[in-house]
Design a protein around this motif. Sequence first.
Motif, PDB file in Angstrom:
ATOM      1  N   UNK A  97      81.622  15.951 -11.524  1.00 59.50           N
ATOM      2  CA  UNK A  97      82.762  15.263 -12.147  1.00 59.50           C
ATOM      3  C   UNK A  97      82.608  15.245 -13.663  1.00 59.50           C
ATOM      4  N   UNK A  98      81.421  14.911 -14.125  1.00 63.18           N
ATOM      5  CA  UNK A  98      81.196  14.880 -15.576  1.00 63.18           C
ATOM      6  C   UNK A  98      81.354  16.268 -16.179  1.00 63.18           C
ATOM      7  N   UNK A  99      80.865  17.291 -15.502  1.00 60.15           N
ATOM      8  CA  UNK A  99      80.983  18.664 -16.009  1.00 60.15           C
ATOM      9  C   UNK A  99      82.442  19.067 -16.142  1.00 60.15           C
ATOM     10  N   UNK A 100      83.250  18.749 -15.135  1.00 66.70           N
ATOM     11  CA  UNK A 100      84.683  19.075 -15.185  1.00 66.70           C
ATOM     12  C   UNK A 100      85.345  18.311 -16.331  1.00 66.70           C
ATOM     13  N   UNK A 101      85.034  17.034 -16.456  1.00 68.07           N
ATOM     14  CA  UNK A 101      85.629  16.209 -17.512  1.00 68.07           C
ATOM     15  C   UNK A 101      85.261  16.739 -18.898  1.00 68.07           C
ATOM     16  N   UNK A 119      86.516  26.495 -12.824  1.00 71.62           N
ATOM     17  CA  UNK A 119      85.610  27.003 -11.775  1.00 71.62           C
ATOM     18  C   UNK A 119      84.764  28.160 -12.302  1.00 71.62           C
ATOM     19  N   UNK A 120      85.386  29.088 -13.022  1.00 68.62           N
ATOM     20  CA  UNK A 120      84.665  30.236 -13.579  1.00 68.62           C
ATOM     21  C   UNK A 120      83.631  29.792 -14.618  1.00 68.62           C
ATOM     22  N   UNK A 121      84.040  28.886 -15.485  1.00 69.53           N
ATOM     23  CA  UNK A 121      83.159  28.403 -16.552  1.00 69.53           C
ATOM     24  C   UNK A 121      81.941  27.657 -15.985  1.00 69.53           C
ATOM     25  N   UNK A 122      82.179  26.805 -14.997  1.00 72.80           N
ATOM     26  CA  UNK A 122      81.108  25.956 -14.455  1.00 72.80           C
ATOM     27  C   UNK A 122      80.380  26.582 -13.271  1.00 72.80           C
ATOM     28  N   UNK A 123      80.892  27.729 -12.806  1.00 72.96           N
ATOM     29  CA  UNK A 123      80.292  28.419 -11.647  1.00 72.96           C
ATOM     30  C   UNK A 123      80.258  27.519 -10.406  1.00 72.96           C
ATOM     31  N   UNK A 124      81.398  26.857 -10.150  1.00 73.15           N
ATOM     32  CA  UNK A 124      81.542  26.051  -8.941  1.00 73.15           C
ATOM     33  C   UNK A 124      82.800  26.496  -8.201  1.00 73.15           C
ATOM     34  N   UNK A 125      82.897  26.129  -6.938  1.00 75.39           N
ATOM     35  CA  UNK A 125      84.027  26.603  -6.130  1.00 75.39           C
ATOM     36  C   UNK A 125      85.351  26.007  -6.617  1.00 75.39           C
ATOM     37  N   UNK A 126      86.394  26.771  -6.425  1.00 79.21           N
ATOM     38  CA  UNK A 126      87.733  26.334  -6.824  1.00 79.21           C
ATOM     39  C   UNK A 126      88.147  25.084  -6.041  1.00 79.21           C
ATOM     40  N   UNK A 127      87.741  24.992  -4.771  1.00 72.97           N
ATOM     41  CA  UNK A 127      88.100  23.808  -3.973  1.00 72.97           C
ATOM     42  C   UNK A 127      87.414  22.559  -4.523  1.00 72.97           C
ATOM     43  N   UNK A 128      86.183  22.696  -4.989  1.00 72.05           N
ATOM     44  CA  UNK A 128      85.484  21.558  -5.603  1.00 72.05           C
ATOM     45  C   UNK A 128      86.187  21.133  -6.879  1.00 72.05           C
TER      46      UNK A 128
END
Length: 113
Positions: free
Chosen positions: A24-28, A42-51
């Motif tokens: 959450x903090x990373x997205x924010x 998602x691309x920047x943080x290397x996490x799934x699009x659903x997350x």
Amino acid sequence: PNIIQLSEFDVTQKIIESLSSVCTRAVLFSIKNESKDATQIADELKISISTVYKTLSTLEELALAEVDRFVISREGKKIKQYRSRIGKVEITLTDLEPTLNLYPNTNNPKSNL
């Protein structure tokens, strides 16, 4: 219950719990200085699009992020660009009762908490 039905303590607790998540903090932080769509995040943080979508939904629900604007893709799809509404958070614990101070994102001219 939805956010409107929660007591003030519950909202504070929900925000604190949400911000305790690294994701959450990373997205924010990713959308603090510029608005981005879910795919960019998602691309920047290397996490799934659903997350990312789940996290953005929670952040919107808690009024910590907002849709800044819409962009039309080459295929003609309307894509949401998200922006953080907060620039700084302070959490203070006094006698078991947390105090939460949210400060507006000064990089977001539309943000007025």
